[in-house]
Design an enzyme around this catalytic site. Sequence first.
Site, PDB file in Angstrom:
ATOM      1  N   LYS A 183       0.848  -1.201   0.000  1.00 26.77           N
ATOM      2  CA  LYS A 183       0.000   0.000   0.000  1.00 26.77           C
ATOM      3  C   LYS A 183       0.884   1.252   0.000  1.00 26.77           C
ATOM      4  O   LYS A 183       2.089   1.163   0.269  1.00 26.77           O
ATOM      5  CB  LYS A 183      -0.908  -0.022   1.235  1.00 26.77           C
ATOM      6  CG  LYS A 183      -0.162   0.058   2.569  1.00 26.77           C
ATOM      7  CD  LYS A 183      -1.077  -0.276   3.744  1.00 26.77           C
ATOM      8  CE  LYS A 183      -0.319  -0.184   5.061  1.00 26.77           C
ATOM      9  NZ  LYS A 183      -1.114  -0.707   6.183  1.00 26.77           N
TER      10      LYS A 183
ATOM     11  N   ARG B 203     -10.912   0.229  15.161  1.00 27.24           N
ATOM     12  CA  ARG B 203     -10.761   1.083  13.979  1.00 27.24           C
ATOM     13  C   ARG B 203     -11.670   0.555  12.871  1.00 27.24           C
ATOM     14  O   ARG B 203     -12.477   1.287  12.321  1.00 27.24           O
ATOM     15  CB  ARG B 203      -9.287   1.086  13.550  1.00 27.24           C
ATOM     16  CG  ARG B 203      -8.952   2.067  12.457  1.00 27.24           C
ATOM     17  CD  ARG B 203      -7.478   2.067  12.118  1.00 27.24           C
ATOM     18  NE  ARG B 203      -7.016   0.775  11.575  1.00 27.24           N
ATOM     19  CZ  ARG B 203      -5.788   0.549  11.122  1.00 27.24           C
ATOM     20  NH1 ARG B 203      -4.871   1.523  11.149  1.00 27.24           N
ATOM     21  NH2 ARG B 203      -5.439  -0.636  10.655  1.00 27.24           N
TER      22      ARG B 203
ATOM     23  N   TYR C 185      17.185  29.164   9.050  1.00 26.13           N
ATOM     24  CA  TYR C 185      15.964  29.888   9.439  1.00 26.13           C
ATOM     25  C   TYR C 185      15.828  29.999  10.951  1.00 26.13           C
ATOM     26  O   TYR C 185      16.010  29.004  11.677  1.00 26.13           O
ATOM     27  CB  TYR C 185      14.721  29.184   8.895  1.00 26.13           C
ATOM     28  CG  TYR C 185      14.495  29.408   7.421  1.00 26.13           C
ATOM     29  CD1 TYR C 185      14.266  30.702   6.929  1.00 26.13           C
ATOM     30  CD2 TYR C 185      14.496  28.342   6.539  1.00 26.13           C
ATOM     31  CE1 TYR C 185      14.046  30.898   5.572  1.00 26.13           C
ATOM     32  CE2 TYR C 185      14.279  28.544   5.185  1.00 26.13           C
ATOM     33  CZ  TYR C 185      14.059  29.829   4.699  1.00 26.13           C
ATOM     34  OH  TYR C 185      13.847  30.037   3.376  1.00 26.13           O
TER      35      TYR C 185
ATOM     36  N   MET D 279      13.022  24.039   2.671  1.00 18.30           N
ATOM     37  CA  MET D 279      12.290  23.284   1.654  1.00 18.30           C
ATOM     38  C   MET D 279      13.250  22.522   0.735  1.00 18.30           C
ATOM     39  O   MET D 279      12.991  21.373   0.365  1.00 18.30           O
ATOM     40  CB  MET D 279      11.406  24.224   0.823  1.00 18.30           C
ATOM     41  CG  MET D 279      10.533  23.483  -0.174  1.00 18.30           C
ATOM     42  SD  MET D 279       9.472  24.569  -1.141  1.00 18.30           S
ATOM     43  CE  MET D 279       8.224  25.010   0.055  1.00 18.30           C
TER      44      MET D 279
END
Length: 354
Positions: free
Chosen positions: A35, A130, A250, A298
């Site tokens: 998956k 679930r 940053y 990024m």
Amino acid sequence: MSRTTTVHIDLAAISENIHTLRAPLAAHRFMAVVKADAYGHGAVRVAQHIEPMVDALAVAFTEEAVALREAGVSAPILILEGPHTASDLALAGKLDFWPVIHSDEQLEWCKTLGAELSQAWIKLDTGMHRLGFAVERYADIYDALLSYGIGEVTAMSHLASAEEPDDALTRAQLRTWDETVPDRSNTSLHNSAATQHALSGPSGWVRVGYALYGGQVKGLQNAVSLRPAMRLSSSIIALRDVRTGESVGYGGRWTAQRDSVIATLPVGYGDGYPWGAADGTPVGINGEIAPLVGRVSMDMVTVDVTDCSNVSLGGLAILWGDQPTIDDVAAHSGTIGYELMARLTQRTTRVYHT
Ligand SMILES: *Cc1c(COP(=O)(O)O)cnc(C)c1O
């Protein structure tokens, strides 16, 4: 000139891992979970490579299974969430998917479409809460599915804390499972962690995902040796000296406590490297391990290579692979290796090795 950042997928590592995992499970049928694009490894490539070595494949939903059939994959494919609509179930009949049936709505669809299905799995809720039917309904649903003309019916459940075999929840789920399905042949309980912990003796089918790709199940570091199939690599595009007291990246999150050498790599959260990676997250630099410093951007990350013996522009960097492992990186980033595998982005070039 092109960016070197690359995801290498070693298909031979996946087949070796299947051999390693299957060795103690000779009596059990082996389902490979592919998956989420085979946990980011590329579902079509992985499925084509491993289908001769496994008894069946599993995906989460119908569209994932259709993509495999369109690529010529012919192994049985279990749909873990089962059909979302009646037409999903009709497709299962046409393309020979095995649906998991976990709801009354799906049972209704089976009344009219069941005769087309070679196999269906009943999902029982043994305590994860679930998906799945209450275990008290198992016998009735089993009989109903057979009466609709489905060729073969298998019982399954899923463990919420399989990596913790002594956990109270795991023990309660195993007890419920044992009471509900005493006959083990047409059953399936075990994921990677449960398989490797050999919980209560595996059920008829094991459903293995993360371990196929060489992910390490928590608490089993040395139990079996699996080879990581994914390597995220890059190379150094800038080197600079920063002085004591200067910050990097940053927000100036990291400040040099000594005069330091900083390497910049062209890989960032835009590729799937985690923004949450803390200062100190291990990065492989020319065979040594150096700490990530400063916030992940990024497109770039910065690494303190002051203590590395051999750094140069263009030098090889390993974000994860054999060393550091994806689980090491995840542990420094507030996430799990599963998520890092599954969230690689499209822009990162993938190269396959066999
Ligand atoms: C994803 C999944 C698995 C595989 O789990 P791993 O921990 O990756 O081995 C098995 N069973 C179900 C129901 C799943 O959703």
